[in-house]
Enzyme design. Structure first.
Site, PDB file in Angstrom:
ATOM      1  N   ASP A  87     -20.287 -24.610   6.487  1.00  0.00           N
ATOM      2  CA  ASP A  87     -20.584 -23.571   7.478  1.00  0.00           C
ATOM      3  C   ASP A  87     -19.648 -23.663   8.666  1.00  0.00           C
ATOM      4  O   ASP A  87     -19.043 -24.702   8.912  1.00  0.00           O
ATOM      5  CB  ASP A  87     -22.037 -23.702   7.971  1.00  0.00           C
ATOM      6  CG  ASP A  87     -22.303 -25.058   8.621  1.00  0.00           C
ATOM      7  OD1 ASP A  87     -21.647 -26.055   8.214  1.00  0.00           O
ATOM      8  OD2 ASP A  87     -23.164 -25.145   9.508  1.00  0.00           O
ATOM      9  N   GLY A 120     -18.613 -29.543   7.890  1.00  0.00           N
ATOM     10  CA  GLY A 120     -18.304 -28.499   8.863  1.00  0.00           C
ATOM     11  C   GLY A 120     -18.442 -28.945  10.307  1.00  0.00           C
ATOM     12  O   GLY A 120     -17.537 -28.766  11.113  1.00  0.00           O
ATOM     13  N   PHE A 121     -19.564 -29.568  10.613  1.00  0.00           N
ATOM     14  CA  PHE A 121     -19.819 -29.929  12.006  1.00  0.00           C
ATOM     15  C   PHE A 121     -18.723 -30.846  12.559  1.00  0.00           C
ATOM     16  O   PHE A 121     -18.232 -30.650  13.667  1.00  0.00           O
ATOM     17  CB  PHE A 121     -21.190 -30.604  12.132  1.00  0.00           C
ATOM     18  CG  PHE A 121     -21.540 -30.956  13.549  1.00  0.00           C
ATOM     19  CD1 PHE A 121     -21.965 -29.967  14.428  1.00  0.00           C
ATOM     20  CD2 PHE A 121     -21.417 -32.258  14.028  1.00  0.00           C
ATOM     21  CE1 PHE A 121     -22.279 -30.279  15.746  1.00  0.00           C
ATOM     22  CE2 PHE A 121     -21.716 -32.569  15.343  1.00  0.00           C
ATOM     23  CZ  PHE A 121     -22.148 -31.584  16.206  1.00  0.00           C
ATOM     24  N   HIS A 167     -35.394 -51.603  15.599  1.00  0.00           N
ATOM     25  CA  HIS A 167     -36.562 -51.095  16.314  1.00  0.00           C
ATOM     26  C   HIS A 167     -36.523 -49.578  16.459  1.00  0.00           C
ATOM     27  O   HIS A 167     -37.514 -48.894  16.188  1.00  0.00           O
ATOM     28  CB  HIS A 167     -36.736 -51.729  17.691  1.00  0.00           C
ATOM     29  CG  HIS A 167     -37.815 -51.013  18.432  1.00  0.00           C
ATOM     30  ND1 HIS A 167     -39.150 -51.197  18.137  1.00  0.00           N
ATOM     31  CD2 HIS A 167     -37.778 -50.020  19.360  1.00  0.00           C
ATOM     32  CE1 HIS A 167     -39.876 -50.370  18.854  1.00  0.00           C
ATOM     33  NE2 HIS A 167     -39.074 -49.651  19.606  1.00  0.00           N
ATOM     34  N   CYS A 195     -42.156 -53.748  13.611  1.00  0.00           N
ATOM     35  CA  CYS A 195     -40.846 -53.937  12.969  1.00  0.00           C
ATOM     36  C   CYS A 195     -40.405 -55.396  13.100  1.00  0.00           C
ATOM     37  O   CYS A 195     -41.004 -56.176  13.845  1.00  0.00           O
ATOM     38  CB  CYS A 195     -39.799 -52.999  13.583  1.00  0.00           C
ATOM     39  SG  CYS A 195     -39.198 -53.498  15.215  1.00  0.00           S
ATOM     40  N   CYS A 234     -39.868 -56.397  16.730  1.00  0.00           N
ATOM     41  CA  CYS A 234     -41.088 -56.561  17.530  1.00  0.00           C
ATOM     42  C   CYS A 234     -41.947 -57.725  17.037  1.00  0.00           C
ATOM     43  O   CYS A 234     -42.669 -58.331  17.821  1.00  0.00           O
ATOM     44  CB  CYS A 234     -41.881 -55.263  17.548  1.00  0.00           C
ATOM     45  SG  CYS A 234     -41.100 -53.996  18.595  1.00  0.00           S
ATOM     46  N   CYS A 256     -45.659 -51.522  17.730  1.00  0.00           N
ATOM     47  CA  CYS A 256     -44.662 -51.553  16.661  1.00  0.00           C
ATOM     48  C   CYS A 256     -44.737 -52.871  15.901  1.00  0.00           C
ATOM     49  O   CYS A 256     -44.963 -53.929  16.478  1.00  0.00           O
ATOM     50  CB  CYS A 256     -43.266 -51.360  17.249  1.00  0.00           C
ATOM     51  SG  CYS A 256     -41.964 -51.329  16.008  1.00  0.00           S
ATOM     52  N   ASP A 306     -24.132 -33.822   4.797  1.00  0.00           N
ATOM     53  CA  ASP A 306     -23.792 -32.562   5.450  1.00  0.00           C
ATOM     54  C   ASP A 306     -22.533 -32.011   4.776  1.00  0.00           C
ATOM     55  O   ASP A 306     -22.011 -32.597   3.835  1.00  0.00           O
ATOM     56  CB  ASP A 306     -23.632 -32.763   6.957  1.00  0.00           C
ATOM     57  CG  ASP A 306     -22.518 -33.738   7.299  1.00  0.00           C
ATOM     58  OD1 ASP A 306     -21.746 -34.123   6.396  1.00  0.00           O
ATOM     59  OD2 ASP A 306     -22.410 -34.116   8.472  1.00  0.00           O
ATOM     60  N   SER A 307     -22.046 -30.889   5.271  1.00  0.00           N
ATOM     61  CA  SER A 307     -20.949 -30.205   4.576  1.00  0.00           C
ATOM     62  C   SER A 307     -19.579 -30.623   5.076  1.00  0.00           C
ATOM     63  O   SER A 307     -18.566 -30.248   4.502  1.00  0.00           O
ATOM     64  CB  SER A 307     -21.091 -28.702   4.801  1.00  0.00           C
ATOM     65  OG  SER A 307     -20.861 -28.404   6.178  1.00  0.00           O
ATOM     66  N   GLY A 357     -26.431 -25.408  14.326  1.00  0.00           N
ATOM     67  CA  GLY A 357     -25.982 -24.812  15.576  1.00  0.00           C
ATOM     68  C   GLY A 357     -26.953 -24.931  16.725  1.00  0.00           C
ATOM     69  O   GLY A 357     -26.852 -24.208  17.714  1.00  0.00           O
ATOM     70  N   GLN A 372     -27.140 -20.028  10.631  1.00  0.00           N
ATOM     71  CA  GLN A 372     -26.497 -20.034  11.944  1.00  0.00           C
ATOM     72  C   GLN A 372     -26.965 -18.786  12.704  1.00  0.00           C
ATOM     73  O   GLN A 372     -27.964 -18.176  12.324  1.00  0.00           O
ATOM     74  CB  GLN A 372     -24.971 -20.070  11.776  1.00  0.00           C
ATOM     75  CG  GLN A 372     -24.433 -21.369  11.166  1.00  0.00           C
ATOM     76  CD  GLN A 372     -24.468 -22.538  12.156  1.00  0.00           C
ATOM     77  OE1 GLN A 372     -24.720 -22.369  13.355  1.00  0.00           O
ATOM     78  NE2 GLN A 372     -24.220 -23.753  11.640  1.00  0.00           N
ATOM     79  N   ASP A 386     -32.394 -35.192  11.307  1.00  0.00           N
ATOM     80  CA  ASP A 386     -31.469 -36.331  11.373  1.00  0.00           C
ATOM     81  C   ASP A 386     -30.894 -36.358  12.766  1.00  0.00           C
ATOM     82  O   ASP A 386     -30.781 -35.312  13.423  1.00  0.00           O
ATOM     83  CB  ASP A 386     -30.322 -36.188  10.374  1.00  0.00           C
ATOM     84  CG  ASP A 386     -29.240 -35.260  10.913  1.00  0.00           C
ATOM     85  OD1 ASP A 386     -29.462 -34.032  10.909  1.00  0.00           O
ATOM     86  OD2 ASP A 386     -28.198 -35.758  11.384  1.00  0.00           O
TER      87      ASP A 386
END
Lengths: 373, 373
Positions: free
Chosen positions: A146, A95-96, A334, A305, A308, A303, A92-93, A215, A188, A265
């Site tokens: 952003d 920003g968040f 899991h 995994c 499991c 599952c 990511d940038s 956003g 945005q 994500d």
């Protein structure tokens, strides 16, 4: 070196399946990207992620800038060389986190001054600096810097912010030196349809390798989130990947795949794992529940995994109650496996023209199953 | 179903190499047993332990009695069925934790009443109860319930305690119902040679499948520990395994192998890993050291564990400083691998008649290397 190929379009929804090529490998979409905040997906090793079927992980520019810092990353060559993840990485940038985690000092046309949430030191990020850090990280897909506005924000503030985010995106594109990294613009515009359209138009006019929807999932109603996601996706070009940032629950992901989103994500699967909440094809449940002490069942009957395949709910409950570190890892394995199987099965369903039925059945099972398992 | 075969005797020291057979597999001695306090070796999965070369793990009867409790273990059939460890398990008697961790109420000829360190509830352990719990755990090797005295303790107290521990061991042997578990007696006697001899004589007269040396590494000088371990091992029969409980550093283990000890356990490799201290063939060091931020070196140039195959000291330092859970696991994988390679290499050296040289060279490297790496 970066490309996106649209392979299948669902006839009954806006869902699509595609293939992203990057210098570190291919990604089949729709895809979920486990979040490796500080260069590691919490509680998981690269081997765990590979075994769970992860095709790409996310790194947070803000966190990596603070620690280990760009000098360390430059020394090792890239984040991938540092953390031994040999598949694609998206960053990511910053920003968040700057807008949500740090103490803000000042937002100007040039950038943002803020204080580190770790030690209070004064720092500065702007579009050029964000690109510079992401170039040091060496991720395959990088984001434009952003402004992440609070929810709710009034129309005039959002309008000005959209235009500034566009100017920042343009500056970032100009500052970009490496040609082996794909740059995404971030749409945005809050919950205002015309501003989302304005943002999408401005960014597509500049031209990016892909487009993120930012956003959302910041406090609005879920129905609003779906509505905004839906029309924003429509404003974006069909031949570029669309990435809905920071979303969300299994239900959110299934719904937004149907709205035409390719990439997701969220910290939810790993964070919930550490809090003892496990996702299954029949909804989620708390591994702390007293009635699970004697349970021979595996977490999810569907599952396969590592967790499991080897452990009962009873043992996982014991580990969690005893405060064992292993509990955090087994739960995370899991939950990440569940999220990745959800997008993989969505992709199969899209390819086979049965996504709508798959989506409806899965959402029904999740709704019926929650807290009854 | 349990047997011990003495395979090689070193000519220059008392070191020996042997083979223990149990219902869940064989163990090549000398061996180090990772400690799985509450049914899991902290931060490690069964797969991690297998990959590190673990042949047997230890479970703590006291902790397992408190949590998950015998009813849960009986439901699942055994600790091995519960935690998916498919190799041998050894359990202690609970005595050490009762005397060191719990708040003691009363010690009588019959047993010990104490309070749970978890919730303060009143509990009781005696020789019969300890065996009963260990039978529910289903471990391959179980321990007699013993009194663990403080250090220092005066002669008369130790004398009485030795005799009581012998009576407790005899009661445990009588109470034992399962014939698929090997029962060890625990030699006590503090730092008094004649009391160690008395304890060893009393226990060997009763007859056990193996003999533990308890009550060491409890505050005495290291030279005293080696001295007591040395003469106590000599008091024990050659055709039975000897287990030095709760010891110790790599130097301790190398030294005590030379004194004729076959089995070791200690929380040191896993606890130190969680505290950021890593063991190597050139001594130990703290992964927190600032000068490691840019280190490309692996933890130990002679190690082939998952951690050393994939990660630099620089990355491990970053993970540790960032508080990542993965740091605890990667450090633990390495330290356990180091301990297991130490005993494996000792065994090779014994087989090949070069243990004394191996021991001296290894101790020299550890001494010279510490804090210089």
């Amino acid at each position: 070196m970066f490309s996106f190929e649209l392979e299948y379009n669902d006839n009954n929804t806006k869902a699509r399946a595609g293939r992203i090529k990057t210098p570190h490998g291919e990604i089949e979409t729709p895809i979920f990207m486990p979040v490796g905040t500080a260069g590691a997906v919490k509680a998981l090793s690269p081997e765990d992620l590979n075994n769970a079927g992860a095709q790409i992980i996310l790194g947070n520019t803000y966190h990596l800038y603070l620690r280990p810092g760009t000098e360390v990353l430059k020394h090792f060559g890239s984040l991938a060389a540092f953390n031994s993840w040999n598949k694609p990485i998206l960053t990511d940038s910053g920003g968040f986190q700057v807008f949500s985690l740090a103490e803000l000092n000042n937002i100007t046309e040039d950038g943002v001054s803020f204080k580190s949430h770790l030690d209070g030191s004064s720092l500065y990020l702007n579009p050029e600096k964000s690109i510079e850090i992401q170039e040091a990280i060496g991720s395959d897909i990088i984001m434009s810097f952003d402004e992440c506005i609070p929810y709710p924000s009034d129309y005039d503030y959002v309008l000005n912010s959209v235009d500034r985010t566009t100017r920042w995106a343009e500056r970032g594109k100009k500052a970009k030196k490496r040609d082996d990294q794909a740059l995404f613009g971030i749409v945005q515009g809050g919950v205002y349809e015309d501003l989302r359209k304005r943002s999408a138009k401005q960014l597509t006019d500049i031209g990016f390798d892909g487009y993120s929807i930012g956003g959302l999932s910041v406090g609005e109603e879920i129905s609003t989130m779906y509505e905004v996601c839906g029309y924003t996706a429509e404003f974006l070009p069909k031949d570029k990947p669309r990435y809905l940032m920071g979303v969300g629950t299994p239900e959110d992901i299934l719904t937004c795949i149907g709205l035409g989103v390719d990439m997701f994500d969220c910290v939810m699967p790993t964070r919930n794992a550490r809090n003892g909440t496990l996702f299954t094809s029949n909804g989620k449940f708390s591994i702390k529940r007293a009635d699970l002490a004697f349970s021979d069942d595996k977490v999810d009957e569907n599952c396969n995994c590592y967790t499991c395949r080897n452990f009962s709910r009873g043992y996982l409950r014991h580990l969690y109650k005893a405060g064992e570190i292993l509990a955090l890892r087994l739960n995370s394995i899991h939950n990440i496996s569940y999220y990745l199987s959800l997008v993989k099965n969505s992709r199969y369903a899209i390819k086979e023209g049965r996504f709508k039925v798959f989506q409806e059945e899965t959402l029904y099972r999740l709704k019926e199953g929650n807290n009854k398992i």
